[in-house]
Scaffold this active site. Structure first.
Site, PDB file in Angstrom:
ATOM      1  N   CYS A 132      -1.572   0.950  -1.924  1.00  0.00           N
ATOM      2  CA  CYS A 132      -0.440   1.154  -1.031  1.00  0.00           C
ATOM      3  C   CYS A 132      -0.834   0.757   0.377  1.00  0.00           C
ATOM      4  CB  CYS A 132       0.005   2.608  -1.063  1.00  0.00           C
ATOM      5  SG  CYS A 132       1.380   2.949   0.047  1.00  0.00           S
ATOM      6  N   GLY A 133      -0.128  -0.199   0.958  1.00  0.00           N
ATOM      7  CA  GLY A 133      -0.504  -0.685   2.273  1.00  0.00           C
ATOM      8  C   GLY A 133       0.180   0.023   3.415  1.00  0.00           C
TER       9      GLY A 133
END
Length: 279
Positions: free
Chosen positions: A113-114
């Site tokens: 997850c960025g």
């Protein structure tokens, strides 16, 4: 200190083929391990990642998230295994440590997850660094890099379930590859490796197995490469950011071709030496 966990688990599963239940057999499956990124004794983020090249991941994450400006600002790094995961413990030089409080993300998100836990929308779409790399490559270089990355992905060959990020330099080939269950993590690992080994990313390009979204361009800009090549498609915001950052973005790259979305001048026709123009 205990050993790091294996990146692969062998699981027994039942197989259906053509409407028929076959005998149970084993399948290689990639592991996901919580990795806590810890600065000066305080956890900054927890990311699900493949438990390989964790030092590179910690350094790359620190750079691409703007925690540090160079690998030299990390005074020490230790990977500490725990029953539930891994800690990447880093101690920073004084200035980055003082600025860290303003960048606290407290991430506890899904694989790769960025954007989990960013403090504001502005942080999520912050401008990328302007890249001035002037290396020119050929279309043949792009295809060679794609083939080399596919061959070099040992973990993906075994599991068929992980992303890869590689660094290719014309005339030298694929110099590095890093793999992870998360596409952002794979690129962070590559960023960390390049920084730790002193590779000049402006002399080559990054090749990815994943789609190119905005945070991938942000990370590539920190790395300093002028060209990103991806097997999958980009997002519209990723294209706009690449254009603003001066990055050439080539995507939907297959054996029969690829599409260039921004700054096409860095890719030329032919198999000649891109650095000298010699045949």
């Amino acid at each position: 200190m205990t050993d790091l966990p294996s990146p692969v688990a062998r699981l027994t599963r039942a197989v259906w083929r053509a409407g028929t239940l076959r005998d149970a057999s084993e399948r290689a499956t990639p592991e996901e391990t919580p990795v806590a990124i810890v600065y000066d004794g305080s956890t900054q983020a927890v990311m699900m990642a493949s438990p390989t090249d964790v030092e590179d991941f910690a350094v790359g994450f620190s750079l691409t998230e703007g925690i540090v400006r160079s690998v030299g600002e990390i005074e020490s790094l230790e990977i500490v295994p725990h029953e539930l995961g891994l800690e990447a413990r880093m101690w920073l030089a004084k200035d980055p440590a003082r600025q860290l409080g303003a960048r606290r993300r407290a991430i506890a998100g899904p694989t790769g997850c960025g954007l989990c836990g960013v403090d504001s929308l502005a942080e999520a779409v912050k401008p990328a660094r302007l890249v001035s790399a002037d290396t020119i490559v050929t279309s043949a270089d792009v295809h060679e890099a794609l083939e080399a990355l596919s061959r070099a992905q040992a973990l993906n060959f075994e599991t068929r379930a992980v992303h890869g990020a590689g660094f290719f330099r014309p005339g030298h080939g694929l110099l590095a590859v890093r793999e992870d269950v998360g596409r952002h993590n794979a690129l962070d690992k590559l960023a960390g490796h390049l920084a730790r080994t002193g590779e000049d990313a402006s002399t080559g390009f990054v090749v990815l197995t994943s789609r190119v979204s905005v945070e991938m361009i942000q990370k590539a800009a920190v790395i300093g490469t002028g060209l990103v090549v991806a097997v999958s498609a980009p997002t519209a915001l990723g294209v706009r950011l690449a254009a603003e950052a001066g990055i050439t973005l080539a995507a939907i790259a297959r054996g029969d071709g690829f599409e260039v979305f921004t700054h096409p001048h860095r890719i030329i026709e032919g198999a000649q030496d891109a650095r000298t123009g010699a045949a």
